[in-house]
Design a protein around this motif. Sequence first.
Motif, PDB file in Angstrom:
ATOM      1  N   TRP A  77       6.596 -30.783  29.183  1.00  0.00           N
ATOM      2  CA  TRP A  77       5.567 -30.176  28.937  1.00  0.00           C
ATOM      3  C   TRP A  77       5.336 -30.021  30.481  1.00  0.00           C
ATOM      4  N   LEU A  78       5.295 -28.265  30.394  1.00  0.00           N
ATOM      5  CA  LEU A  78       5.054 -27.491  31.791  1.00  0.00           C
ATOM      6  C   LEU A  78       3.786 -26.903  31.449  1.00  0.00           C
ATOM      7  N   PRO A  79       2.852 -27.051  33.151  1.00  0.00           N
ATOM      8  CA  PRO A  79       1.647 -26.055  32.459  1.00  0.00           C
ATOM      9  C   PRO A  79       1.622 -24.854  31.992  1.00  0.00           C
ATOM     10  N   GLN A  80       1.092 -24.025  32.142  1.00  0.00           N
ATOM     11  CA  GLN A  80       0.559 -22.417  31.988  1.00  0.00           C
ATOM     12  C   GLN A  80      -0.634 -22.084  32.582  1.00  0.00           C
ATOM     13  N   TYR A  81      -0.445 -20.421  33.019  1.00  0.00           N
ATOM     14  CA  TYR A  81      -1.682 -19.896  33.759  1.00  0.00           C
ATOM     15  C   TYR A  81      -0.605 -18.435  33.550  1.00  0.00           C
ATOM     16  N   VAL A  82      -2.421 -18.093  32.416  1.00  0.00           N
ATOM     17  CA  VAL A  82      -2.190 -16.734  32.265  1.00  0.00           C
ATOM     18  C   VAL A  82      -3.419 -15.574  32.049  1.00  0.00           C
ATOM     19  N   ASN A  83      -2.747 -14.142  32.249  1.00  0.00           N
ATOM     20  CA  ASN A  83      -4.176 -13.542  32.751  1.00  0.00           C
ATOM     21  C   ASN A  83      -4.618 -13.093  30.541  1.00  0.00           C
ATOM     22  N   LEU A  84      -6.108 -12.792  31.150  1.00  0.00           N
ATOM     23  CA  LEU A  84      -6.573 -13.136  29.610  1.00  0.00           C
ATOM     24  C   LEU A  84      -7.218 -11.542  29.770  1.00  0.00           C
ATOM     25  N   ASP A  85      -6.912 -10.620  28.366  1.00  0.00           N
ATOM     26  CA  ASP A  85      -7.579  -8.863  28.657  1.00  0.00           C
ATOM     27  C   ASP A  85      -8.789  -9.440  27.577  1.00  0.00           C
ATOM     28  N   PRO A  86     -10.125  -9.013  27.964  1.00  0.00           N
ATOM     29  CA  PRO A  86     -11.009  -9.178  27.191  1.00  0.00           C
ATOM     30  C   PRO A  86     -10.929  -8.553  25.802  1.00  0.00           C
ATOM     31  N   GLY A  87     -11.579  -9.714  24.581  1.00  0.00           N
ATOM     32  CA  GLY A  87     -11.517  -9.380  23.400  1.00  0.00           C
ATOM     33  C   GLY A  87     -10.029  -9.478  22.971  1.00  0.00           C
ATOM     34  N   ARG A  88      -9.265 -10.001  23.584  1.00  0.00           N
ATOM     35  CA  ARG A  88      -7.400  -9.825  22.821  1.00  0.00           C
ATOM     36  C   ARG A  88      -7.353 -11.257  23.524  1.00  0.00           C
ATOM     37  N   GLU A  89      -6.902 -11.668  22.122  1.00  0.00           N
ATOM     38  CA  GLU A  89      -6.353 -13.289  21.730  1.00  0.00           C
ATOM     39  C   GLU A  89      -4.896 -13.275  22.629  1.00  0.00           C
ATOM     40  N   SER A  90      -4.750 -14.309  23.065  1.00  0.00           N
ATOM     41  CA  SER A  90      -4.126 -15.078  23.214  1.00  0.00           C
ATOM     42  C   SER A  90      -3.510 -16.847  22.848  1.00  0.00           C
ATOM     43  N   SER A  91      -1.907 -16.858  22.831  1.00  0.00           N
ATOM     44  CA  SER A  91      -1.375 -18.506  22.486  1.00  0.00           C
ATOM     45  C   SER A  91      -0.813 -18.346  23.966  1.00  0.00           C
ATOM     46  N   VAL A  92      -0.929 -20.204  23.970  1.00  0.00           N
ATOM     47  CA  VAL A  92      -0.126 -20.893  25.058  1.00  0.00           C
ATOM     48  C   VAL A  92       0.428 -22.347  24.381  1.00  0.00           C
ATOM     49  N   PRO A  93       1.758 -22.609  24.741  1.00  0.00           N
ATOM     50  CA  PRO A  93       3.085 -21.905  25.928  1.00  0.00           C
ATOM     51  C   PRO A  93       3.386 -20.545  25.560  1.00  0.00           C
ATOM     52  N   LYS A  94       3.889 -20.226  26.609  1.00  0.00           N
ATOM     53  CA  LYS A  94       5.197 -19.053  26.208  1.00  0.00           C
ATOM     54  C   LYS A  94       6.373 -18.782  26.530  1.00  0.00           C
ATOM     55  N   ALA A  95       7.100 -18.501  25.486  1.00  0.00           N
ATOM     56  CA  ALA A  95       8.755 -18.921  25.300  1.00  0.00           C
ATOM     57  C   ALA A  95       9.027 -19.244  26.794  1.00  0.00           C
ATOM     58  N   PRO A  96       9.692 -19.747  27.454  1.00  0.00           N
ATOM     59  CA  PRO A  96      10.882 -19.808  26.457  1.00  0.00           C
ATOM     60  C   PRO A  96      10.565 -21.258  26.636  1.00  0.00           C
ATOM     61  N   VAL A  97       8.977 -21.406  27.420  1.00  0.00           N
ATOM     62  CA  VAL A  97       8.323 -23.209  27.160  1.00  0.00           C
ATOM     63  C   VAL A  97       7.963 -23.481  25.861  1.00  0.00           C
ATOM     64  N   SER A  98       8.118 -24.704  25.937  1.00  0.00           N
ATOM     65  CA  SER A  98       7.981 -25.396  24.301  1.00  0.00           C
ATOM     66  C   SER A  98       7.527 -26.661  23.992  1.00  0.00           C
ATOM     67  N   TRP A  99       5.557 -27.087  23.767  1.00  0.00           N
ATOM     68  CA  TRP A  99       5.145 -28.077  24.164  1.00  0.00           C
ATOM     69  C   TRP A  99       5.360 -29.048  22.207  1.00  0.00           C
ATOM     70  N   SER A 100       6.842 -29.625  22.421  1.00  0.00           N
ATOM     71  CA  SER A 100       7.632 -30.063  21.763  1.00  0.00           C
ATOM     72  C   SER A 100       6.828 -31.276  21.272  1.00  0.00           C
ATOM     73  N   TRP A 101       5.974 -32.255  19.983  1.00  0.00           N
ATOM     74  CA  TRP A 101       5.612 -33.590  20.084  1.00  0.00           C
ATOM     75  C   TRP A 101       6.150 -34.251  18.975  1.00  0.00           C
ATOM     76  N   GLU A 102       7.614 -34.735  18.286  1.00  0.00           N
ATOM     77  CA  GLU A 102       7.371 -35.268  18.239  1.00  0.00           C
ATOM     78  C   GLU A 102       7.185 -36.884  18.434  1.00  0.00           C
TER      79      GLU A 102
END
Length: 209
Positions: A77-102
């Motif tokens: 799993w790699l850490p993520q650092y993103v910009n957020l605009d006010p009032g706009r939803e976002s989710s991480v991680p961003k592709a191609p990163v994925s946090w598989s939890w199997e």
Amino acid sequence: MLCLGTSAALSQNFDKSKPSGRACLAIVNVANGDEEVLRPASTAGKNEKIVAHLDATSGCEVLVAPFLKSGELVPGWLPQYVNLDPGRESSVPKAPVSWSWEKDSGPLEIFVLFFAAGSKKGSEIRELVQATGKARGASIIKLQAGKLRELIGSANIDEGAARRAPKANSEVAGVLRMVVGFEWRDSARAVNFSAEKPGALIFPFADAR
């Protein structure tokens, strides 16, 4: 009486009139798209991955760092650092990163830090996260993960408060809904942030539901 006092104290520490961010960590079943809140008792399983849902009332920068309680990054799993605009939803991680939890690698300790736009500490962390994403070899990633923990520790956050942050209201004026489905806002945690002090949340929360 103690529980009521604690709840009141937490409410007083969160100021709706000041810039704030919300986050919810969820488990996604990639086979059918079902989501549920990440809890301390949650376990890894087939077709599972972890995602972080985020939004904020003011433009900001957000670090999501998926550590284990042992202090290391979750393997793969790699850490993520993103910009957020006010009032706009976002989710991480961003592709191609994925946090598989199997596979269970140990208890999770996922840090979410909201920095005011242009923060010096945030810029340091952004550079390190970008370098970690380009790193090759487990030993290099381990060293960079240790440095990331150091930067988080020096970011003037209150870890105790970050583990006890109040649940957010499910509605925030101006927030744009992306999809209809898992209502992550009902379980999101909220924290204030400013140019002087980032807002910090640590997941999972003991009372998540």
